[in-house]
Scaffold this active site. Structure first.
Site, PDB file in Angstrom:
ATOM      1  N   ASP A 141      -7.598   1.696 -38.006  1.00 53.73           N
ATOM      2  CA  ASP A 141      -8.165   0.595 -38.777  1.00 53.73           C
ATOM      3  C   ASP A 141      -9.598   0.907 -39.206  1.00 53.73           C
ATOM      4  O   ASP A 141     -10.050   0.450 -40.257  1.00 53.73           O
ATOM      5  CB  ASP A 141      -8.125  -0.702 -37.964  1.00 53.73           C
ATOM      6  N   CYS A 159      -4.819  -8.709 -46.240  1.00 57.05           N
ATOM      7  CA  CYS A 159      -5.751  -8.230 -45.219  1.00 57.05           C
ATOM      8  C   CYS A 159      -6.877  -9.225 -44.999  1.00 57.05           C
ATOM      9  O   CYS A 159      -7.096  -9.690 -43.881  1.00 57.05           O
ATOM     10  CB  CYS A 159      -6.324  -6.874 -45.634  1.00 57.05           C
ATOM     11  N   TYR A 193      -5.931 -11.790 -41.988  1.00 58.89           N
ATOM     12  CA  TYR A 193      -6.592 -11.626 -40.694  1.00 58.89           C
ATOM     13  C   TYR A 193      -7.286 -12.927 -40.268  1.00 58.89           C
ATOM     14  O   TYR A 193      -7.323 -13.251 -39.078  1.00 58.89           O
ATOM     15  CB  TYR A 193      -7.602 -10.482 -40.761  1.00 58.89           C
ATOM     16  N   TYR A 235     -12.242 -12.334 -35.917  1.00 63.60           N
ATOM     17  CA  TYR A 235     -11.496 -12.855 -37.068  1.00 63.60           C
ATOM     18  C   TYR A 235     -11.330 -14.372 -37.035  1.00 63.60           C
ATOM     19  O   TYR A 235     -11.068 -14.985 -38.070  1.00 63.60           O
ATOM     20  CB  TYR A 235     -10.149 -12.136 -37.173  1.00 63.60           C
ATOM     21  N   GLU A 245       1.139  -4.092 -44.386  1.00 67.11           N
ATOM     22  CA  GLU A 245       0.388  -4.584 -43.234  1.00 67.11           C
ATOM     23  C   GLU A 245       1.267  -4.562 -41.982  1.00 67.11           C
ATOM     24  O   GLU A 245       0.811  -4.162 -40.900  1.00 67.11           O
ATOM     25  CB  GLU A 245      -0.106  -6.009 -43.487  1.00 67.11           C
TER      26      GLU A 245
END
Length: 221
Positions: A44, A134, A138, A166, A209
């Site tokens: 990531d 994304c 998230y 997040y 994802e």
């Protein structure tokens, strides 16, 4: 219903495969093997480098100061994320130089280059739809994993810091801004025919994802 919710609804199966992936469920429960999280986190970090390029491309594709500022906010948020990754990986003895030397996994290449290609070949709306799973995804995952607030996550939860990043106000506000920008861009250039194309793009990004989560589980196995 805003554009983001319409996209989720149109690509519901792909979206659920991403946000309700076993990796996410185990991460939230604190039962995810550390080997899976470590493999994911290293990749990531490399992923975010490419996403920084995508946000820079968004600034280039922008037509207004407001759009450029949104790209600036996205890029700033990505750079803040990399600090979390460096900090967590440092606890395993990995330096930033070592992180940069790790080869990109196929899942990392597949998703990041897909987003960059959407931005290069399409317009700003195409790029932000590709980014949305994304950025906004998230934020939704972080919120879903903290139904009672970040403070209620046990102090000894192994992934408390990641979840808090997040679920935190800064990232949540970034997602709110991203949703509004999608609406503004769609108002200018989206037809119903184009919506079907964007929904397919959104679904593909969501599947990529999910593949990225799976990469972490496969590495641990």
């Amino acid at each position: 219903m805003d554009v983001f919710d319409r996209l989720k609804q149109a690509a519901d199966q792909d979206w659920q495969s991403y946000v309700d992936h076993r990796f996410v469920r185990e991460l939230g429960a604190g039962t995810l093997p550390q080997a899976a999280f470590r493999a994911y986190l290293v990749q990531d970090y490399l992923f975010l480098i490419q996403f920084s390029r995508a946000w820079a491309l968004a600034a280039y594709k922008s037509r207004t100061i407001l759009e450029i500022r949104a790209a600036q906010a996205g890029l700033s948020g990505i750079l803040d994320e990399t600090e979390l990754h460096v900090r967590l990986c440092g606890r395993w003895g990995l330096t930033p130089e070592q992180l940069h030397s790790v080869p990109e996994h196929q899942a990392t290449v597949a998703y990041t280059r897909f987003v960059l290609d959407c931005g290069a070949a399409g317009d700003l709306l195409d790029l932000h739809v590709a980014l949305a799973p994304c950025v906004i995804g998230y934020a939704e995952i972080g919120k879903a994993l903290t139904p009672n607030g970040i403070d209620k996550i046990p102090a000894d939860h192994p992934y408390r810091e990641w979840i808090g990043e997040y679920a935190g106000d800064a990232f949540q506000q970034l997602a709110v801004g991203s949703r509004k920008l999608l609406d503004d861009l769609a108002e200018r250039s989206m037809t119903e025919r184009r919506f079907a194309e964007l929904a397919a793009l959104f679904g593909k990004a969501s599947r990529l994802e999910a593949d990225f989560w799976q990469m972490g589980l496969d590495a641990a196995a």
